[in-house]
Design a protein around this motif. Structure first.
Motif, PDB file in Angstrom:
ATOM      1  N   VAL A   7       0.711  -0.944   0.090  1.00  0.00           N
ATOM      2  CA  VAL A   7      -0.008   0.141   0.031  1.00  0.00           C
ATOM      3  C   VAL A   7       0.714   1.474   0.199  1.00  0.00           C
ATOM      4  CG1 VAL A   7      -1.977   1.285   1.197  1.00  0.00           C
ATOM      5  CG2 VAL A   7      -1.678  -1.163   1.249  1.00  0.00           C
ATOM      6  N   GLU A   8       0.586   2.701  -1.279  1.00  0.00           N
ATOM      7  CA  GLU A   8       1.465   3.050  -1.221  1.00  0.00           C
ATOM      8  C   GLU A   8       0.568   4.519  -1.409  1.00  0.00           C
ATOM      9  OE1 GLU A   8       4.047   4.876  -5.033  1.00  0.00           O
ATOM     10  OE2 GLU A   8       2.105   4.224  -5.097  1.00  0.00           O
ATOM     11  N   GLY A   9       1.559   6.202  -0.314  1.00  0.00           N
ATOM     12  CA  GLY A   9       0.690   7.119  -0.854  1.00  0.00           C
ATOM     13  C   GLY A   9       1.894   8.514  -0.221  1.00  0.00           C
ATOM     14  N   LYS A  10       1.458   9.157  -1.758  1.00  0.00           N
ATOM     15  CA  LYS A  10       2.645   9.342  -2.332  1.00  0.00           C
ATOM     16  C   LYS A  10       2.171  11.231  -1.988  1.00  0.00           C
ATOM     17  CE  LYS A  10       5.055   9.777  -6.136  1.00  0.00           C
ATOM     18  NZ  LYS A  10       5.673   8.443  -6.584  1.00  0.00           N
ATOM     19  N   HIS A  11       3.187  12.381  -1.860  1.00  0.00           N
ATOM     20  CA  HIS A  11       2.636  13.537  -2.271  1.00  0.00           C
ATOM     21  C   HIS A  11       3.736  14.693  -2.574  1.00  0.00           C
ATOM     22  CE1 HIS A  11       0.599  17.539  -0.761  1.00  0.00           C
ATOM     23  NE2 HIS A  11       1.855  18.089  -0.919  1.00  0.00           N
ATOM     24  N   SER A  12       3.561  15.440  -3.247  1.00  0.00           N
ATOM     25  CA  SER A  12       4.410  16.512  -3.647  1.00  0.00           C
ATOM     26  C   SER A  12       4.159  17.937  -3.987  1.00  0.00           C
ATOM     27  CB  SER A  12       5.243  15.943  -4.585  1.00  0.00           C
ATOM     28  OG  SER A  12       6.919  16.994  -5.445  1.00  0.00           O
ATOM     29  N   ASP A  13       4.827  18.678  -3.429  1.00  0.00           N
ATOM     30  CA  ASP A  13       3.690  20.230  -4.216  1.00  0.00           C
ATOM     31  C   ASP A  13       4.430  20.588  -4.798  1.00  0.00           C
ATOM     32  OD1 ASP A  13       2.338  21.246  -2.048  1.00  0.00           O
ATOM     33  OD2 ASP A  13       3.784  21.706  -0.298  1.00  0.00           O
ATOM     34  N   GLY A  14       6.276  20.123  -5.333  1.00  0.00           N
ATOM     35  CA  GLY A  14       6.037  20.536  -6.660  1.00  0.00           C
ATOM     36  C   GLY A  14       6.989  21.547  -6.435  1.00  0.00           C
ATOM     37  N   TYR A  15       8.174  21.693  -7.510  1.00  0.00           N
ATOM     38  CA  TYR A  15       9.421  22.671  -7.300  1.00  0.00           C
ATOM     39  C   TYR A  15       9.091  24.157  -8.529  1.00  0.00           C
ATOM     40  CZ  TYR A  15      10.940  20.788 -10.939  1.00  0.00           C
ATOM     41  OH  TYR A  15      11.455  20.435 -12.549  1.00  0.00           O
ATOM     42  N   ARG A  16       7.466  24.319  -8.905  1.00  0.00           N
ATOM     43  CA  ARG A  16       6.874  25.123  -9.643  1.00  0.00           C
ATOM     44  C   ARG A  16       5.745  25.629  -9.055  1.00  0.00           C
ATOM     45  NH1 ARG A  16       6.997  24.029 -15.624  1.00  0.00           N
ATOM     46  NH2 ARG A  16       6.086  26.530 -16.069  1.00  0.00           N
ATOM     47  N   ALA A  17       4.869  25.958  -9.291  1.00  0.00           N
ATOM     48  CA  ALA A  17       3.787  26.519  -8.786  1.00  0.00           C
ATOM     49  C   ALA A  17       3.002  25.405  -9.885  1.00  0.00           C
ATOM     50  CB  ALA A  17       3.498  28.389  -9.491  1.00  0.00           C
ATOM     51  N   HIS A  18       1.713  25.612  -9.503  1.00  0.00           N
ATOM     52  CA  HIS A  18       0.863  25.089 -10.133  1.00  0.00           C
ATOM     53  C   HIS A  18       1.512  23.001 -10.226  1.00  0.00           C
ATOM     54  CE1 HIS A  18      -2.475  23.637 -12.770  1.00  0.00           C
ATOM     55  NE2 HIS A  18      -3.314  24.522 -11.588  1.00  0.00           N
ATOM     56  N   GLN A  19       1.887  22.769  -9.615  1.00  0.00           N
ATOM     57  CA  GLN A  19       2.335  21.051  -9.728  1.00  0.00           C
ATOM     58  C   GLN A  19       3.119  20.380  -8.755  1.00  0.00           C
ATOM     59  OE1 GLN A  19       7.081  21.760 -10.096  1.00  0.00           O
ATOM     60  NE2 GLN A  19       7.442  20.118 -11.249  1.00  0.00           N
ATOM     61  N   ARG A  20       1.385  20.221  -8.018  1.00  0.00           N
ATOM     62  CA  ARG A  20       1.093  19.266  -6.842  1.00  0.00           C
ATOM     63  C   ARG A  20       0.794  18.230  -7.185  1.00  0.00           C
ATOM     64  NH1 ARG A  20      -2.573  21.981  -4.711  1.00  0.00           N
ATOM     65  NH2 ARG A  20      -4.460  21.019  -5.025  1.00  0.00           N
ATOM     66  N   GLN A  21       1.082  16.556  -6.463  1.00  0.00           N
ATOM     67  CA  GLN A  21       0.471  15.913  -6.806  1.00  0.00           C
ATOM     68  C   GLN A  21       0.066  15.079  -5.605  1.00  0.00           C
ATOM     69  OE1 GLN A  21       3.645  12.547  -7.685  1.00  0.00           O
ATOM     70  NE2 GLN A  21       2.924  11.431  -9.304  1.00  0.00           N
ATOM     71  N   ARG A  22      -1.101  14.224  -6.035  1.00  0.00           N
ATOM     72  CA  ARG A  22      -1.443  13.400  -5.072  1.00  0.00           C
ATOM     73  C   ARG A  22      -1.770  11.743  -5.299  1.00  0.00           C
ATOM     74  NH1 ARG A  22      -4.288  17.383  -3.449  1.00  0.00           N
ATOM     75  NH2 ARG A  22      -3.939  18.067  -1.021  1.00  0.00           N
TER      76      ARG A  22
END
Length: 695
Positions: A212-227
């Protein structure tokens, strides 16, 4: 590539082999497999590794094996991270998570970030690439593989593939093969947080494993979030000593914002900003996937084996990608379904190892292309999409040990595939219906010389063949409803691989020099009237040539071997050009760098501590077919360190520590202008920490 350059590259490719000979190692009487396998990480006696080692040693061409345990000692969140030390591949990640551009031996040198064709992706020998050859919606998780086998170019015939880039097969860990229960945690710059847990066990004839995996990142640029969240599971049944069957299930939900591309001036002013249209249009790449597969293996007797597999996958894609009001907006809202089947029969007859195989795949894509208003539920379809593709691959191979230390490998692939596009314009009712059948016979012949139990050299001559994807077919630059031709060509390859020990020191290497001539290579460039979409064409004649070298060592500093220095260098030299093209002459193909070097120099202590610098040297690239827009070379350096103990290990990794501004990837134009928004910045200075607990 002039004669002097060829001579220099050949010398580089075969330097390790010459070193082994110079030290007077006598010939051996063992043709295959290699006793020293070119695999990153520790060697461990298990049946999966043994099978992979045998396959690698019996291939007369470049094959690299990536060990999943090695990936747990550094920050790996994408294919770009996982394939860092695979020569011949250029993989770049300009966004968070799954949006990697990858090219193998010059595949996919066009409108990057699009269909990702040219490399066939498999999991346990079953395809996850679409039946038409596209990887547009692929979200393979490298940390969910025990090993990955990368067979470049025509060396992927073992998997039935003849694509320009070859194939990558991700091998799933199982409880029966010794996979451990573990917890992985990592985090760091740009709000990255990732956690995954694996639990499995064996009860008699039955075993199971779930991650089971969960991942989150805001990214190094604007409008780059990942879930992203995912579940991977498999269960096996050992019917008896000769028959076993395994089921695989995965489900992935990846929600990802896209920051868009920048102009050169925007990149220079602020590389962290989003493209204005991407922010205003709320560009996204949201893919939900579930996949069910089965693989059954019957060891008929000591000399023969039969494997059969089935897979089914469904994906939904929600993909706002163009927003330029009041003129045009584009949101792709489709469902893609892929069904696959595999059959392989292996038999040893005297001095011959025979392989007969069959792959079948079928894909449908249904949905619509819509206009939309960001952050609202309204979508207005303007094109109905109903695309389909199927592919049948029959392949046969014989490995004939015709003399001591000599093995001839020859075979052929027969392919029959069909593509059909049915795009109906709702405002006009006009049907765009390009379709085509693609048939070919693709032979291959190769030779392996076993110099010692641990050293080989090899050579092969092979035919390459690749039909267009449905994306390429529907975006034909001619726009007259006719079908693109398939790409075809010949490639010759020579190389060496092996391992060598001198007292306390150990070396390993794999090198290859290849040269291919292609006709009708399918290339695409951004459509200037609809940014984010592409136009495809058949080029006339092109050349794909290069040198691939991976060289590593473990050098003892003291007599006991307590302190060791371990260098590892991955060098790729590319020569991709048009050949007498009526428009582009003898110009360079875009997107791929002339050279790419990735390496590290680690100090390791017997206690489990390691530390050392990393280095990336990436050569210049062209961003257009006309060779007028150059993307400069760059150099990045970093550091990584780690420590392991009984049941645990931890690492810290710093990347781009000089905070060098650079371009990771870009879209390709016919002739790019200075003000075109095509550049995707690479990551700035970043630091990550991670830990692994096993039990």
């Amino acid at each position: 590539m002039n004669h002097r350059t060829c001579a220099l590259l050949s010398a580089l490719a075969f330097a390790p082999y010459a070193l082994a000979q110079a030290q007077g190692t006598p010939p051996a009487a063992i043709p295959t497999p290699l006793q020293g396998v070119v695999v990153f990480g520790k060697t461990a006696p298990d049946p999966v590794r043994k099978d992979i080692a045998t396959e690698q040693a019996a291939t007369p061409g470049a094959v690299t094996v990536v060990d999943g345990n090695e990936l747990r000692q550094r920050n790996v969140t994408s294919l770009a991270d996982a394939l860092r030390y695979v020569p011949g591949l250029f993989v770049a990640s300009g966004s968070t998570g799954d949006s990697s551009f990858y090219s193998s031996r010059g595949s996919n040198l066009d409108a990057t970030n699009y269909d990702g064709n040219g490399i066939k992706l498999l999991i346990d020998g079953l395809p996850v690439t679409g039946a038409d050859g596209n990887n547009h919606n692929r979200d393979v998780d490298p940390l969910s593989a025990r090993y990955a086998v990368v067979a470049r170019g025509a060396n992927a015939l073992t998997y039935g593939a003849s694509t320009l880039g070859g194939a990558i097969d991700f091998i799933t860990p199982t409880a029966r093969d010794g996979a451990v229960n573990e917890v992985l945690l990592n985090g760091g710059s740009q709000g990255q947080r990732q956690a995954r847990g694996t639990l499995g066990g064996v009860m008699g004839a039955v075993d199971g494993l779930i991650t089971v995996e969960g991942k989150h990142s805001d990214g190094y640029r604007a409008h780059q979030r990942q879930r992203r969240s995912a579940v991977y599971a498999n269960a096996g049944w050992q019917v008896d000593g000769s028959l076993q069957s395994r089921f695989y299930l995965s489900a992935i939900d990846n929600q990802q914002q896209l920051p868009g591309a920048l102009t050169r001036q925007e990149w220079a002013d602020d590389a962290r900003q989003a493209q204005p249209a991407a922010a205003a249009g709320d560009y996204q790449y949201n893919v939900k996937t579930w996949r069910l597969a089965n693989k059954t293996t019957w060891q008929i007797d000591a000399d023969s084996k039969l494997m059969a597999g089935l897979s089914y996958e469904a994906q939904t894609l929600f993909h706002p990608i163009v927003y330029s009001p009041p003129y045009f907006s584009l949101l792709i809202d489709t469902e893609q379904r892929n069904a696959g089947a595999m059959l392989r029969y292996e038999r040893r007859v005297g001095l011959h190892d025979l392989l007969l195989g069959l792959n079948y795949a079928r894909m449908t894509v249904k949905g619509s292309n819509d206009s939309y208003t960001p952050h609202r539920a309204e979508q207005t379809p303007f094109t109905l999409v109903d695309n389909r593709a199927d592919s049948l691959e029959l392949f046969a191979m014989d490995r004939w040990q015709f003399a001591t230390d000599w093995t001839a490998v020859y075979g052929a692939q027969v392919v029959h595939s069909r593509r059909e596009i049915r795009n109906t314009s709702l405002p006009t009712g006009v049907l765009l219906n390009p379709k085509g059948d693609y048939d070919a016979v693709n032979p291959r012949v190769g030779l392996i010389r076993q110099w010692t139990p641990d050293v080989q050299w090899f050579a092969n001559l092979s035919r390459l063949y690749e039909a267009p994807t449905t994306f390429e077919l529907q975006d034909d630059a001619r726009g007259d409803g006719s079908a693109l031709k398939a790409m075809k060509g010949l490639v010759a390859e020579i190389g060496t691989r092996g391992a060598h020990s001198t007292g306390r020191h150990r070396w390993h290497w794999e090198t290859a020099l290849y040269y291919g001539r292609l006709r009708d290579e399918i290339l695409s460039r951004d459509d200037p009237d609809a940014p984010g979409t592409s136009l495809s064409m058949n080029a006339g004649r092109t050349i794909h040539a290069g040198v691939e070298a991976l060289v590593g060592a473990s050098l003892a500093v003291d007599d006991a071997g307590t302190h060791r220095i371990e260098p590892l260098v991955n060098l790729t030299l590319n020569h991709f050009k048009f050949r007498g093209d009526r428009v582009y002459g003898d110009g360079d193909l875009p997107a791929a760098p002339r050279y790419a070097l990735k390496g590290e120099l680690l100090y390791r202590h017997a206690s489990g501590f390691f530390a050392g610098p990393t280095l990336d040297l990436i050569g210049r690239r062209w961003a257009d077919f006309s060779n007028t827009y150059r993307v400069d070379a760059y150099t990045l350096w970093g550091l990584r360190a780690g420590l392991s103990g009984q049941g645990w290990e931890a690492y810290v990794e710093g990347r781009n520590l000089a905070d060098k501004a650079h371009v990771s990837q870009f879209s390709v134009r016919d002739k790019a202008a200075a003000g075109d928004a095509i550049l995707t910045p690479g990551a700035p200075r970043s630091v990550y920490v991670g830990a692994r607990l096993t039990f």
